[in-house]
Design a protein around this motif. Structure first.
Motif, mmCIF file in Angstrom:
data_model
loop_
_atom_site.group_PDB
_atom_site.id
_atom_site.type_symbol
_atom_site.label_atom_id
_atom_site.label_comp_id
_atom_site.label_asym_id
_atom_site.label_seq_id
_atom_site.Cartn_x
_atom_site.Cartn_y
_atom_site.Cartn_z
ATOM 1 N N GLU A 126 0.821 -1.211 0.000
ATOM 2 C CA GLU A 126 0.000 0.000 0.000
ATOM 3 C C GLU A 126 0.856 1.263 0.000
ATOM 4 O O GLU A 126 0.501 2.277 -0.608
ATOM 5 N N ALA A 127 2.002 1.206 0.696
ATOM 6 C CA ALA A 127 2.856 2.393 0.825
ATOM 7 C C ALA A 127 3.719 2.636 -0.404
ATOM 8 O O ALA A 127 4.380 3.669 -0.511
ATOM 9 N N ALA A 128 3.735 1.689 -1.335
ATOM 10 C CA ALA A 128 4.632 1.784 -2.494
ATOM 11 C C ALA A 128 3.921 2.417 -3.682
ATOM 12 O O ALA A 128 2.726 2.253 -3.888
ATOM 13 N N GLU A 129 4.700 3.143 -4.475
ATOM 14 C CA GLU A 129 4.205 3.719 -5.724
ATOM 15 C C GLU A 129 5.113 3.244 -6.842
ATOM 16 O O GLU A 129 6.332 3.317 -6.719
ATOM 17 N N PRO A 130 4.570 2.695 -7.924
ATOM 18 C CA PRO A 130 5.419 2.116 -8.967
ATOM 19 C C PRO A 130 6.369 3.134 -9.588
ATOM 20 O O PRO A 130 5.962 4.252 -9.921
ATOM 21 N N VAL A 131 7.632 2.719 -9.743
ATOM 22 C CA VAL A 131 8.657 3.656 -10.208
ATOM 23 C C VAL A 131 8.528 3.970 -11.690
ATOM 24 O O VAL A 131 9.155 4.919 -12.173
ATOM 25 N N GLU A 132 7.725 3.175 -12.432
ATOM 26 C CA GLU A 132 7.605 3.465 -13.862
ATOM 27 C C GLU A 132 6.599 4.570 -14.153
ATOM 28 O O GLU A 132 6.509 5.045 -15.285
ATOM 29 N N ARG A 133 5.831 4.987 -13.155
ATOM 30 C CA ARG A 133 4.904 6.110 -13.354
ATOM 31 C C ARG A 133 5.663 7.428 -13.214
ATOM 32 O O ARG A 133 6.594 7.550 -12.425
ATOM 33 N N GLN A 134 5.224 8.426 -13.973
ATOM 34 C CA GLN A 134 5.999 9.654 -14.097
ATOM 35 C C GLN A 134 6.296 10.331 -12.760
ATOM 36 O O GLN A 134 7.437 10.715 -12.496
ATOM 37 N N LYS A 135 5.300 10.492 -11.905
ATOM 38 C CA LYS A 135 5.515 11.214 -10.651
ATOM 39 C C LYS A 135 6.607 10.557 -9.811
ATOM 40 O O LYS A 135 7.540 11.210 -9.351
ATOM 41 N N ARG A 136 6.481 9.240 -9.614
ATOM 42 C CA ARG A 136 7.481 8.526 -8.819
ATOM 43 C C ARG A 136 8.822 8.472 -9.536
ATOM 44 O O ARG A 136 9.882 8.611 -8.918
ATOM 45 N N ALA A 137 8.800 8.282 -10.853
ATOM 46 C CA ALA A 137 10.045 8.209 -11.617
ATOM 47 C C ALA A 137 10.857 9.492 -11.480
ATOM 48 O O ALA A 137 12.084 9.462 -11.330
ATOM 49 N N GLU A 138 10.182 10.635 -11.522
ATOM 50 C CA GLU A 138 10.899 11.908 -11.458
ATOM 51 C C GLU A 138 11.404 12.210 -10.052
ATOM 52 O O GLU A 138 12.273 13.064 -9.884
ATOM 53 N N GLU A 139 10.894 11.492 -9.051
ATOM 54 C CA GLU A 139 11.432 11.596 -7.691
ATOM 55 C C GLU A 139 12.572 10.608 -7.477
ATOM 56 O O GLU A 139 13.601 10.936 -6.883
ATOM 57 N N PHE A 140 12.377 9.402 -7.959
ATOM 58 C CA PHE A 140 13.275 8.291 -7.660
ATOM 59 C C PHE A 140 14.535 8.282 -8.525
ATOM 60 O O PHE A 140 15.653 8.127 -8.023
ATOM 61 N N PHE A 141 14.360 8.464 -9.830
ATOM 62 C CA PHE A 141 15.484 8.243 -10.733
ATOM 63 C C PHE A 141 16.593 9.292 -10.666
ATOM 64 O O PHE A 141 17.759 8.946 -10.890
ATOM 65 N N PRO A 142 16.321 10.555 -10.373
ATOM 66 C CA PRO A 142 17.458 11.475 -10.220
ATOM 67 C C PRO A 142 18.449 11.033 -9.142
ATOM 68 O O PRO A 142 19.649 11.280 -9.266
ATOM 69 N N VAL A 143 17.952 10.366 -8.105
ATOM 70 C CA VAL A 143 18.843 9.815 -7.086
ATOM 71 C C VAL A 143 19.512 8.550 -7.611
ATOM 72 O O VAL A 143 20.728 8.375 -7.508
ATOM 73 N N LEU A 144 18.722 7.663 -8.202
ATOM 74 C CA LEU A 144 19.251 6.401 -8.688
ATOM 75 C C LEU A 144 20.300 6.598 -9.781
ATOM 76 O O LEU A 144 21.328 5.901 -9.803
ATOM 77 N N ILE A 145 20.064 7.549 -10.698
ATOM 78 C CA ILE A 145 20.987 7.660 -11.826
ATOM 79 C C ILE A 145 22.350 8.191 -11.417
ATOM 80 O O ILE A 145 23.340 7.935 -12.112
#
Length: 343
Positions: A126-145
């Motif tokens: 429930e607490a997770a948001e898929p990383v392939e969706r734009q909102k989560r991707a733009e939060e997650f991937f700048p750190v990951l990359i």
């Protein structure tokens, strides 16, 4: 350190061990929290001097510094400790490749806390948001990359060499899908001065792609196509090479096969598809890293997973690319290169 240079002057293995090891990560986290690494930037120093500058105990500092030395992050000679190139690049704040924040409650691993719930319900917690969706991707991937730009630089250079960039193939027109930092295509552009790259990712990620291109002096050879890789309009028969660097695992089988079909249409008759992925065996009994990465995809995506080289070969044959070659590039992920097999 030359920030423009793509190649690294060190092996990232010691840092990766620290991320995966409970003891190693805690040791590095303590050193980051205390400010150990900046204290050694100007010159080597004994434990007493480092402890005095930090206002902490000499005994604890010496033991911590010895631990960092054993981990391969510091050097030690005649009782004085010095930064090794890996620590200088990755653990000194302000460095272009700084990753010290990843050991302080890593964004890479927080989803594992929800594994029990995810298994119970058969999908995202429930607490997770898929990383392939734009909102989560733009939060997650700048750190990951930032992390991926370091660990994939050496394999990317090897991949560009295997692809013949700048040697057997010049003036490549490259499509880099879900490009992140652009690390895989940057290596191609660095090897082939005539290459031109189209980078595709969400707008918030492409802003970082542009910065990496500028950092390495290659931004002038890029154009940027913002959007979801499943939806952006790709010109037909336009590219010589399409790069899918660690993207298909987040898409899952159905979306991956659809994307490969779209990519096939975007390639010229002699075009190739380069895939970089974690590759388990078909039974998913090993190797360990790809199988466990499949669990990571279960925790972070709606449909993602890991697939074998045989499965990718079948999907590629379906879209007209029956010839698939594998190249070892010094990474957990080999390079798969698919072509139509007419030459």
């Amino acid at each position: 350190m030359d920030a423009r240079k793509l190649s690294l002057d060190f092996d990232v293995a010691p840092f990766l061990f620290c991320l995966d090891s409970v003891r190693g990560s805690r040791i590095v986290r303590a050193a980051v929290d205390l400010g150990v690494f900046p204290q050694l930037v100007k010159a080597a120093a004994p434990a007493e001097r480092v402890a005095g500058a930090l206002g902490v105990s000499v005994r604890g500092t010496r033991l911590l510094l010895d631990g960092l030395t054993a981990l391969g992050l510091l050097g030690k000679e005649k009782g004085s400790y010095r930064l090794l190139p890996i620590a200088q690049a990755l653990l000194v704040p302000g460095s272009p490749d700084y990753l010290g924040d990843l050991v302080q409650g890593s964004i890479l691993d927080e989803a594992w806390d929800h594994l029990t719930e995810a298994v119970r319900k058969g999908g995202l917690a429930e607490a997770a948001e898929p990383v392939e969706r734009q909102k989560r991707a733009e939060e997650f991937f700048p750190v990951l990359i930032r992390f991926l730009h370091v660990v994939n630089r050496t394999p990317a250079i090897a991949a560009a060499r295997a692809l013949g960039a700048g040697t057997g193939h010049r003036g490549l027109r490259v499509l880099d899908l879900a490009c992140g930092s652009g690390v895989w295509s940057l290596a191609v552009a660095d090897a082939d001065p005539e290459a031109r790259i189209t980078a595709v990712d969400f707008p918030g990620v492409l802003a970082y792609t542009r910065r990496y291109g500028e950092r390495h002096g290659l931004a002038g050879r890029y154009e940027y196509l913002p959007g979801n890789v499943q939806e952006v309009v790709l010109p037909e028969a336009h590219y010589d090479l399409a790069i899918l660097g660690h993207i298909l695992h987040s898409e899952g089988e159905g979306k991956s096969r659809k994307l490969l079909g779209r990519v096939a249409k975007a390639l010229r008759p002699g075009g190739r598809i380069a895939i970089l992925e974690f590759l388990p065996n078909r039974e998913r009994t090993g190797p360990l890293d790809p199988v466990l990465f499949g669990l990571r995809m279960f925790l972070n995506t709606e449909e993602g997973g890991v697939f074998s080289a045989e499965e990718y070969a079948e999907w590629l044959a379906e879209v007209g690319f029956p010839k698939v070659e594998s190249f070892e590039i010094g990474s957990h992920s080999p390079l798969l290169v698919a072509s139509r097999g007419t030459d």
